[in-house]
Motif scaffolding. Structure first.
Motif, PDB file in Angstrom:
ATOM      1  N   PHE A   8      -2.462   6.152   5.946  1.00 21.64           N
ATOM      2  CA  PHE A   8      -2.360   4.689   6.008  1.00 21.64           C
ATOM      3  C   PHE A   8      -2.952   4.172   7.311  1.00 21.64           C
ATOM      4  O   PHE A   8      -3.636   3.148   7.341  1.00 21.64           O
ATOM      5  CB  PHE A   8      -0.889   4.275   5.881  1.00 21.64           C
ATOM      6  CG  PHE A   8      -0.685   2.801   5.743  1.00 21.64           C
ATOM      7  CD1 PHE A   8      -0.938   2.158   4.548  1.00 21.64           C
ATOM      8  CD2 PHE A   8      -0.243   2.052   6.829  1.00 21.64           C
ATOM      9  CE1 PHE A   8      -0.754   0.794   4.423  1.00 21.64           C
ATOM     10  CE2 PHE A   8      -0.060   0.689   6.712  1.00 21.64           C
ATOM     11  CZ  PHE A   8      -0.317   0.061   5.506  1.00 21.64           C
ATOM     12  N   ILE A  43      -7.896  -3.433   1.475  1.00 18.86           N
ATOM     13  CA  ILE A  43      -6.660  -4.221   1.457  1.00 18.86           C
ATOM     14  C   ILE A  43      -5.832  -3.876   0.228  1.00 18.86           C
ATOM     15  O   ILE A  43      -4.633  -3.597   0.327  1.00 18.86           O
ATOM     16  CB  ILE A  43      -6.974  -5.737   1.491  1.00 18.86           C
ATOM     17  CG1 ILE A  43      -7.454  -6.131   2.894  1.00 18.86           C
ATOM     18  CG2 ILE A  43      -5.742  -6.559   1.120  1.00 18.86           C
ATOM     19  CD1 ILE A  43      -7.872  -7.573   3.025  1.00 18.86           C
ATOM     20  N   CYS A  46      -4.335  -0.453   0.642  1.00 20.51           N
ATOM     21  CA  CYS A  46      -3.194  -0.457   1.570  1.00 20.51           C
ATOM     22  C   CYS A  46      -1.964  -1.065   0.908  1.00 20.51           C
ATOM     23  O   CYS A  46      -0.846  -0.566   1.054  1.00 20.51           O
ATOM     24  CB  CYS A  46      -3.531  -1.239   2.842  1.00 20.51           C
ATOM     25  SG  CYS A  46      -4.661  -0.382   3.940  1.00 20.51           S
ATOM     26  N   ARG A  47      -2.179  -2.145   0.175  1.00 19.69           N
ATOM     27  CA  ARG A  47      -1.055  -2.793  -0.504  1.00 19.69           C
ATOM     28  C   ARG A  47      -0.427  -1.835  -1.524  1.00 19.69           C
ATOM     29  O   ARG A  47       0.783  -1.723  -1.632  1.00 19.69           O
ATOM     30  CB  ARG A  47      -1.529  -4.073  -1.209  1.00 19.69           C
ATOM     31  CG  ARG A  47      -1.891  -5.191  -0.245  1.00 19.69           C
ATOM     32  CD  ARG A  47      -2.384  -6.407  -1.011  1.00 19.69           C
ATOM     33  NE  ARG A  47      -1.338  -6.933  -1.853  1.00 19.69           N
ATOM     34  CZ  ARG A  47      -0.577  -7.970  -1.532  1.00 19.69           C
ATOM     35  NH1 ARG A  47      -0.785  -8.602  -0.409  1.00 19.69           N
ATOM     36  NH2 ARG A  47       0.355  -8.401  -2.341  1.00 19.69           N
ATOM     37  N   ARG A  49      -0.494   1.394  -1.398  1.00 16.72           N
ATOM     38  CA  ARG A  49       0.250   2.422  -0.665  1.00 16.72           C
ATOM     39  C   ARG A  49       1.655   1.917  -0.313  1.00 16.72           C
ATOM     40  O   ARG A  49       2.630   2.641  -0.454  1.00 16.72           O
ATOM     41  CB  ARG A  49      -0.459   2.772   0.637  1.00 16.72           C
ATOM     42  CG  ARG A  49      -1.680   3.614   0.481  1.00 16.72           C
ATOM     43  CD  ARG A  49      -1.331   5.095   0.379  1.00 16.72           C
ATOM     44  NE  ARG A  49      -2.540   5.853   0.176  1.00 16.72           N
ATOM     45  CZ  ARG A  49      -3.213   6.439   1.161  1.00 16.72           C
ATOM     46  NH1 ARG A  49      -2.755   6.376   2.379  1.00 16.72           N
ATOM     47  NH2 ARG A  49      -4.332   7.086   0.914  1.00 16.72           N
ATOM     48  N   LEU A  50       1.707   0.681   0.186  1.00 13.99           N
ATOM     49  CA  LEU A  50       2.997   0.109   0.594  1.00 13.99           C
ATOM     50  C   LEU A  50       3.917  -0.043  -0.602  1.00 13.99           C
ATOM     51  O   LEU A  50       5.117   0.235  -0.534  1.00 13.99           O
ATOM     52  CB  LEU A  50       2.792  -1.245   1.274  1.00 13.99           C
ATOM     53  CG  LEU A  50       2.198  -1.215   2.682  1.00 13.99           C
ATOM     54  CD1 LEU A  50       1.939  -2.631   3.178  1.00 13.99           C
ATOM     55  CD2 LEU A  50       3.121  -0.497   3.648  1.00 13.99           C
TER      56      LEU A  50
ATOM     57  N   TYR B 109       1.237   3.472  12.825  1.00 14.25           N
ATOM     58  CA  TYR B 109       1.729   3.713  11.467  1.00 14.25           C
ATOM     59  C   TYR B 109       2.052   5.198  11.312  1.00 14.25           C
ATOM     60  O   TYR B 109       1.266   5.944  10.730  1.00 14.25           O
ATOM     61  CB  TYR B 109       0.668   3.304  10.435  1.00 14.25           C
ATOM     62  CG  TYR B 109       0.109   1.926  10.661  1.00 14.25           C
ATOM     63  CD1 TYR B 109       0.831   0.798  10.310  1.00 14.25           C
ATOM     64  CD2 TYR B 109      -1.148   1.758  11.228  1.00 14.25           C
ATOM     65  CE1 TYR B 109       0.335  -0.466  10.525  1.00 14.25           C
ATOM     66  CE2 TYR B 109      -1.668   0.489  11.447  1.00 14.25           C
ATOM     67  CZ  TYR B 109      -0.923  -0.611  11.094  1.00 14.25           C
ATOM     68  OH  TYR B 109      -1.427  -1.854  11.306  1.00 14.25           O
ATOM     69  N   GLU B 111       3.156   8.719  10.066  1.00 18.12           N
ATOM     70  CA  GLU B 111       3.289   9.268   8.721  1.00 18.12           C
ATOM     71  C   GLU B 111       4.564  10.081   8.594  1.00 18.12           C
ATOM     72  O   GLU B 111       5.177  10.157   7.539  1.00 18.12           O
ATOM     73  CB  GLU B 111       2.105  10.183   8.414  1.00 18.12           C
ATOM     74  CG  GLU B 111       0.844   9.426   8.107  1.00 18.12           C
ATOM     75  CD  GLU B 111      -0.303  10.381   7.931  1.00 18.12           C
ATOM     76  OE1 GLU B 111      -0.348  11.057   6.894  1.00 18.12           O
ATOM     77  OE2 GLU B 111      -1.139  10.462   8.843  1.00 18.12           O
ATOM     78  N   TYR B 135       9.945   0.592   6.313  1.00 19.80           N
ATOM     79  CA  TYR B 135       8.695   1.336   6.174  1.00 19.80           C
ATOM     80  C   TYR B 135       8.891   2.616   5.375  1.00 19.80           C
ATOM     81  O   TYR B 135       8.908   3.710   5.927  1.00 19.80           O
ATOM     82  CB  TYR B 135       8.159   1.662   7.579  1.00 19.80           C
ATOM     83  CG  TYR B 135       6.709   2.034   7.623  1.00 19.80           C
ATOM     84  CD1 TYR B 135       5.712   1.085   7.393  1.00 19.80           C
ATOM     85  CD2 TYR B 135       6.323   3.341   7.918  1.00 19.80           C
ATOM     86  CE1 TYR B 135       4.386   1.429   7.455  1.00 19.80           C
ATOM     87  CE2 TYR B 135       4.987   3.692   7.986  1.00 19.80           C
ATOM     88  CZ  TYR B 135       4.026   2.728   7.753  1.00 19.80           C
ATOM     89  OH  TYR B 135       2.696   3.057   7.825  1.00 19.80           O
ATOM     90  N   LEU B 137       6.947   4.209   3.790  1.00 20.45           N
ATOM     91  CA  LEU B 137       5.756   5.059   3.799  1.00 20.45           C
ATOM     92  C   LEU B 137       5.945   6.341   4.597  1.00 20.45           C
ATOM     93  O   LEU B 137       5.344   7.363   4.297  1.00 20.45           O
ATOM     94  CB  LEU B 137       4.600   4.276   4.435  1.00 20.45           C
ATOM     95  CG  LEU B 137       3.387   3.992   3.569  1.00 20.45           C
ATOM     96  CD1 LEU B 137       3.768   3.002   2.503  1.00 20.45           C
ATOM     97  CD2 LEU B 137       2.259   3.444   4.410  1.00 20.45           C
ATOM     98  N   HIS B 238       7.224  -3.307   6.546  1.00 21.21           N
ATOM     99  CA  HIS B 238       6.212  -3.317   5.487  1.00 21.21           C
ATOM    100  C   HIS B 238       6.077  -4.689   4.822  1.00 21.21           C
ATOM    101  O   HIS B 238       5.031  -5.008   4.287  1.00 21.21           O
ATOM    102  CB  HIS B 238       6.415  -2.170   4.490  1.00 21.21           C
ATOM    103  CG  HIS B 238       7.408  -2.432   3.407  1.00 21.21           C
ATOM    104  ND1 HIS B 238       8.732  -2.640   3.666  1.00 21.21           N
ATOM    105  CD2 HIS B 238       7.263  -2.522   2.065  1.00 21.21           C
ATOM    106  CE1 HIS B 238       9.365  -2.834   2.526  1.00 21.21           C
ATOM    107  NE2 HIS B 238       8.499  -2.778   1.544  1.00 21.21           N
ATOM    108  N   PHE B 242       2.552  -6.425   4.421  1.00 21.70           N
ATOM    109  CA  PHE B 242       2.118  -7.048   3.177  1.00 21.70           C
ATOM    110  C   PHE B 242       1.542  -8.432   3.450  1.00 21.70           C
ATOM    111  O   PHE B 242       0.439  -8.771   3.035  1.00 21.70           O
ATOM    112  CB  PHE B 242       3.304  -7.200   2.217  1.00 21.70           C
ATOM    113  CG  PHE B 242       3.271  -6.245   1.076  1.00 21.70           C
ATOM    114  CD1 PHE B 242       2.120  -6.101   0.313  1.00 21.70           C
ATOM    115  CD2 PHE B 242       4.377  -5.497   0.751  1.00 21.70           C
ATOM    116  CE1 PHE B 242       2.080  -5.210  -0.736  1.00 21.70           C
ATOM    117  CE2 PHE B 242       4.355  -4.603  -0.299  1.00 21.70           C
ATOM    118  CZ  PHE B 242       3.204  -4.455  -1.040  1.00 21.70           C
ATOM    119  N   LEU B 245      -1.703  -8.245   5.248  1.00 25.16           N
ATOM    120  CA  LEU B 245      -2.812  -7.848   4.384  1.00 25.16           C
ATOM    121  C   LEU B 245      -3.248  -9.018   3.512  1.00 25.16           C
ATOM    122  O   LEU B 245      -4.444  -9.247   3.318  1.00 25.16           O
ATOM    123  CB  LEU B 245      -2.395  -6.658   3.511  1.00 25.16           C
ATOM    124  CG  LEU B 245      -2.323  -5.314   4.238  1.00 25.16           C
ATOM    125  CD1 LEU B 245      -1.642  -4.272   3.359  1.00 25.16           C
ATOM    126  CD2 LEU B 245      -3.714  -4.837   4.623  1.00 25.16           C
TER     127      LEU B 245
END
Lengths: 74, 376
Positions: A8, A43, A46-47, A49-50, B109, B111, B135, B137, B238, B242, B245
Motif C-alpha cells: 500500500f 486511486i 488503493c481504495r 485495498r482499504l 503505511y 504493513e 487501519y 490493512l 483509513h 478514503f 483518495l
C-alpha cells in the motif's frame, strides 16, 4: 513487480508522485492524460485495498526447539 | 531532582515550614520544605530518618549557602525507585540515548506492526481495537511478554531484539496499561532502554496513563500517553485515507479538465486569429507555388535559350560568309561613281569619269579609260 504485489505504501508513493507531477505545469497534454489515467487507476486500487482489508492478528510463540512461530491470536 | 539522605537537625517551625539538614556519609545540605508542600507528606519525619526527596537547589542569600527546596518527600524505601529513575535518566542522557537526532521516522503505511505487551489485560485489547478501527490493512504480530514483576524487563528487551532479528515489522509498539511506579518499573530499566536504543526498527513507547513517564518514553522514537494513543500514532485512519483518495481523484479530474480547457482556449484563439481568417494567407500559398513555377520556368527558359544561342552562333557564321566585306577579302572590288552609287553596269559610266574602287583594306580613286560592254 505487479500492482498486486506492491505494498500500500508503494502504491500511495507512486500515486503521490503522479499527483505532484500533474499539479505541476510542465506536462504535455498527452502525458497529462496518460498520467491522469494512471493516477485514477492507482486511486481505485488503493481504495480497493482499504475496502477489502481484514486485519490479520498473530502472536509469536516459542516452540520447544526455541524457534519463534506465528500463531493466530485467539 | 531526587536526593537520598538522612534527616538531621530537624526544626518543625511554628509557621508550619520544616527546616533540616540532609546528610549522607560525606556531605550535608540544608533543606526546607514549606507548609504548602509538607501538608501532603504521609509520615512524620524525625531525626535520623532515611528519606528520598524531590526538589530544586536554590541559594539562601542571607547566609550565602545552597539549600534544597523540597516538594516531595518519601521514606527511603519508597523513594528508592524515584532515585533510581533519576540516576538512570541522567546516565542515559549523558550517554546520548535521548538524542533527538537518533529518533527514527515512523513508516507512513506500515504493513506489519510488532507489539510487545502482555497478552492479557486492557492494553492489548485497546491496541487491537484501535488498529482494527483505523487501519485494518496492517498485520499485527504480538510477542506476548510479562510487563511487570521479576524478569519482565528482560522479556521486553528480548522481544525487541527478536523483532529486530526477524525484520518483518516496520514499527514496534511497546507498552502496558496504567499502574503504580512499581508496576511500570520494567519500562524504567536499563536493559529495556538499551534494547530500544539499538533497535533498527522504530519503537513507539506507550506506557501507563497520561501522567506516567518512563525511561522507555525518553529512548523511544516516539512516545504516546497510552497504549491506544500509541496505536493511533502508528497508523493512519483509513476513513481519512478514503476521503483523501476521493479528494485526490476529484482534484485530478478538475486539474485535467482545466488543462484541456486551457489548450482548447489556445486552439480557438489561434484559429480565430486574423492571420488564419485573412484570405491572403491562402493566396500566399499560391504565391509561393507560383514563385516555384516561375523559378522553374526561368531555369527551363535558360536551358532553351542556351540552345538558341548556339544556333545563333552558327547562323552568325553563315551570315558572316555572306558579308560583302568578306567577299572583298577574297579579292573582289566594288565600284561606285562620284555620287557614291554602286556601279552594276558599264552603261552607268563612260571614259573620263572618276570612280571609287573599294577593296578589302581601303579605297582607290581611279578614272575610266575605255568602256567595253559584253554582249549577252
Amino acid at each position: 513487480m505487479t500492482e498486486k504485489e506492491k505494498s500500500f505504501e508503494v502504491l500511495m508513493g507512486e500515486l503521490e508522485a503522479l499527483v505532484a507531477k500533474l499539479e505541476g505545469d510542465e506536462l504535455k497534454l498527452d502525458d497529462a492524460i496518460n498520467h491522469n489515467e494512471e493516477a485514477l487507476k492507482l486511486i481505485s486500487l488503493c481504495r480497493l485495498r482499504l475496502e477489502s482489508a481484514s486485519q490479520k492478528i498473530e502472536k509469536l510463540v516459542r516452540s520447544v526447539d526455541g524457534d519463534w512461530q506465528e500463531k493466530t491470536l485467539d | 531532582m531526587w536526593v537520598k539522605g538522612e534527616i538531621s537537625n530537624l526544626t518543625r517551625h511554628s509557621s508550619g515550614h520544616w527546616y533540616f539538614s540532609l546528610k549522607d556519609n560525606g556531605a550535608q545540605l540544608g533543606a526546607v520544605m514549606f507548609k504548602r508542600q509538607n501538608e501532603s507528606v504521609r509520615f512524620i519525619p524525625a531525626h535520623g530518618m532515611e528519606i528520598t526527596v524531590h526538589g530544586r537547589i536554590s541559594v539562601y542569600a542571607p547566609q550565602g549557602r545552597y539549600q534544597l527546596i523540597i516538594d516531595q518527600m518519601l521514606p527511603a524505601g519508597q523513594g528508592d525507585l524515584h532515585l533510581a529513575f533519576e540516576n538512570l535518566k541522567q546516565k542515559l542522557q549523558s550517554e546520548g540515548l535521548f538524542d533527538p537526532a537518533l529518533k527514527k521516522d515512523l513508516p507512513k503505511y506500515p504493513e506489519r506492526i510488532g507489539i510487545v505487551t502482555s497478552p492479557t489485560g486492557a492494553a492489548i485489547r485497546d491496541i487491537i481495537n484501535v488498529f482494527a478501527r483505523r487501519y485494518p490493512l496492517a498485520e499485527l504480530l504480538l510477542l506476548p511478554v510479562r510487563v511487570q514483576g521479576e524478569g519482565s524487563a528482560k522479556e521486553i528487551a528480548d522481544a525487541i531484539d527478536v523483532f529486530n532479528e526477524r525484520r518483518d515489522c516496520q514499527v514496534l509498539l511497546i507498552g502496558r496499561g496504567g499502574g503504580s511506579l512499581e508496576d511500570l518499573w520494567a519500562f524504567n530499566e536499563e536493559i529495556v532502554a538499551y534494547a530500544i536504543a539499538r533497535s533498527k526498527i522504530p519503537v513507539v513507547s506507550a506506557v501507563g496513563h497520561e501522567t506516567d513517564t518512563t525511561i522507555s518514553d525518553f529512548v523511544a522514537d516516539r512516545r504516546a500517553a497510552t497504549p491506544s494513543a500509541g496505536a493511533e500514532l502508528i497508523v493512519p485512519d483509513h476513513e481519512e485515507l478514503f476521503a483523501r483518495l476521493t479528494k485526490m481523484g476529484q482534484s485530478l479530474s478538475r486539474n485535467l479538465l482545466h488543462r484541456i480547457d486551457r489548450h482548447e482556449q489556445r486552439l480557438s484563439a489561434i484559429s480565430n486569429s486574423y492571420a488564419l481568417k485573412r484570405p491572403g494567407l491562402l493566396i500566399e500559398k499560391y504565391i509561393q507555388k507560383l514563385d516555384q513555377c516561375q523559378d522553374r520556368a526561368i531555369r527551363v527558359s535558360r536551358e532553351k535559350l542556351g540552345i538558341s544561342e548556339s544556333r545563333l552562333e552558327s547562323l552568325r557564321l553563315q551570315l558572316n560568309a555572306l558579308n560583302p566585306l568578306s567577299i572583298l577579302e577574297r579579292g573582289y572590288a566594288v565600284l561606285s561613281d562620284s555620287s557614291g552609287k554602286v556601279l552594276r553596269s558599264v552603261d552607268q559610266t563612260k571614259p573620263g569619269n572618276q570612280v571609287l574602287v573599294r577593296i578589302s583594306d581601303g579605297e582607290l580613286a581611279a578614272s575610266i579609260n575605255k568602256v567595253n560592254k559584253h554582249k549577252k
